[in-house]
Design an enzyme around this catalytic site. Sequence first.
Site, mmCIF file in Angstrom:
data_model
loop_
_atom_site.group_PDB
_atom_site.id
_atom_site.type_symbol
_atom_site.label_atom_id
_atom_site.label_comp_id
_atom_site.label_asym_id
_atom_site.label_seq_id
_atom_site.Cartn_x
_atom_site.Cartn_y
_atom_site.Cartn_z
ATOM 1 N N TYR A 53 0.933 -1.126 0.149
ATOM 2 C CA TYR A 53 0.010 0.003 0.083
ATOM 3 C C TYR A 53 0.863 1.056 0.066
ATOM 4 O O TYR A 53 1.615 1.435 0.986
ATOM 5 C CB TYR A 53 -0.788 0.001 1.114
ATOM 6 C CG TYR A 53 -2.023 -0.975 1.039
ATOM 7 C CD1 TYR A 53 -2.412 -1.934 0.069
ATOM 8 C CD2 TYR A 53 -2.798 -1.270 2.284
ATOM 9 C CE1 TYR A 53 -3.234 -2.725 0.081
ATOM 10 C CE2 TYR A 53 -3.809 -2.321 2.376
ATOM 11 C CZ TYR A 53 -3.860 -2.960 1.265
ATOM 12 O OH TYR A 53 -4.907 -3.946 1.166
ATOM 13 N N SER A 216 -13.140 -4.312 0.116
ATOM 14 C CA SER A 216 -14.124 -3.502 -0.976
ATOM 15 C C SER A 216 -15.430 -3.706 -0.809
ATOM 16 O O SER A 216 -16.342 -4.076 -1.782
ATOM 17 C CB SER A 216 -13.708 -3.782 -2.256
ATOM 18 O OG SER A 216 -12.189 -3.048 -2.653
ATOM 19 N N PRO A 217 -16.069 -3.505 0.367
ATOM 20 C CA PRO A 217 -17.538 -3.810 0.574
ATOM 21 C C PRO A 217 -18.470 -2.754 -0.134
ATOM 22 O O PRO A 217 -19.632 -3.263 -0.180
ATOM 23 C CB PRO A 217 -17.503 -3.662 2.031
ATOM 24 C CG PRO A 217 -16.537 -2.839 2.343
ATOM 25 C CD PRO A 217 -15.502 -3.159 1.493
ATOM 26 N N GLY A 221 -17.441 -4.999 -9.316
ATOM 27 C CA GLY A 221 -16.263 -5.452 -10.340
ATOM 28 C C GLY A 221 -15.028 -5.425 -9.387
ATOM 29 O O GLY A 221 -14.978 -5.705 -8.215
ATOM 30 N N VAL A 226 -17.798 2.445 -7.048
ATOM 31 C CA VAL A 226 -18.943 2.064 -5.868
ATOM 32 C C VAL A 226 -20.132 2.033 -6.318
ATOM 33 O O VAL A 226 -20.590 2.609 -7.133
ATOM 34 C CB VAL A 226 -18.778 3.064 -4.579
ATOM 35 C CG1 VAL A 226 -17.277 3.223 -4.029
ATOM 36 C CG2 VAL A 226 -19.009 4.464 -5.083
ATOM 37 N N PHE A 227 -20.994 1.073 -5.832
ATOM 38 C CA PHE A 227 -22.460 0.986 -6.304
ATOM 39 C C PHE A 227 -23.245 1.868 -5.424
ATOM 40 O O PHE A 227 -24.110 2.313 -6.115
ATOM 41 C CB PHE A 227 -22.974 -0.363 -5.913
ATOM 42 C CG PHE A 227 -22.814 -1.049 -4.694
ATOM 43 C CD1 PHE A 227 -23.762 -0.633 -3.549
ATOM 44 C CD2 PHE A 227 -21.948 -1.870 -4.348
ATOM 45 C CE1 PHE A 227 -23.709 -1.225 -2.338
ATOM 46 C CE2 PHE A 227 -21.593 -2.666 -2.944
ATOM 47 C CZ PHE A 227 -22.423 -1.972 -2.090
#
Length: 306
Positions: A53, A216-217, A221, A226-227
């Site tokens: 990271y 990545s909650p 993809g 983000v959704f």
Amino acid sequence: MLRTMKLGSSNLEVPVLAVGCMRINKIDKSKAERFVQTALEEGANFFDHADIYGHGECEKIFADVIHMNDDIREKIILQSKCGIRKGLFDFSKEHILESVDRILKRLRTDYLDVLLLHRPDALAEPEEVAETFDILESSGKVRHFGVSNHNSMQIQLLQKFVKQPLVANQLQLSITNSTMITSGLNVNMENDAAVNRDGSVLDFCRLNDITIQPWSPFQYGFFEGVFLGNDRFPELNQKLDEVASKYNVSNTTIAIAWLLRHPANMQPIIGTMNTDRLKDCCQAANTTLTREEWYSIYRSAGNILP
């Protein structure tokens, strides 16, 4: 304060949410200090790192903004990952030992509470990994071990040789990336949803007391975005907003509550660097969805039931 849970089969008591530090190098120092302090105030004292990271800079920044000292170290839980190198994966004894020493130096600490192997190494020799873990444990540099992005058989192979229990497996999982759940719902069906891509890793981890840490909650993809609030997912966002309104919380809270509602007792990794969003995530620990709400959110993301 966040409620807690045992990490895997260990006696390590951890909050039900982990704070991911992958993006801490994307904000300035004052914001990073405020963010870390907010996390501690919320009881989110489990911090997830990796040596890649920011090419190591994220761990340095974290140690700086939390003002690492012996007193602070006793109040936090540190997890980091290693095994990814440029163009290859490396579980060799030399690389793991060197990686851990560098991680400890950057984090300004003598030990990690948890070390995860970041991505499966096709050339991994489990006997060598076992020897390496023994060295790290006996030296006091690492107290608990786990894996990331590993399937069931890969974990079994490692555990055949590694004497320490593997307490965690970090896997991508969200409402829109839920194949490990979907395949278990479409057993014996002739459709794409029935394809078992990971060796039933969800059930395997539950059977073997390995805590799944969803990463990545909020992503769909592979880091595509983000959704939440995304026009590509109108039905999902409408449903999240509807449920959020019922509980008087944000849609962020509901997205995390959806993961926490699963009986696998998961520990989601929260990757935001926004203090308000972090607080919203922490509210999920006190928001329990009904069975009907959980399934309605699942279906609103385009997932079908057989």
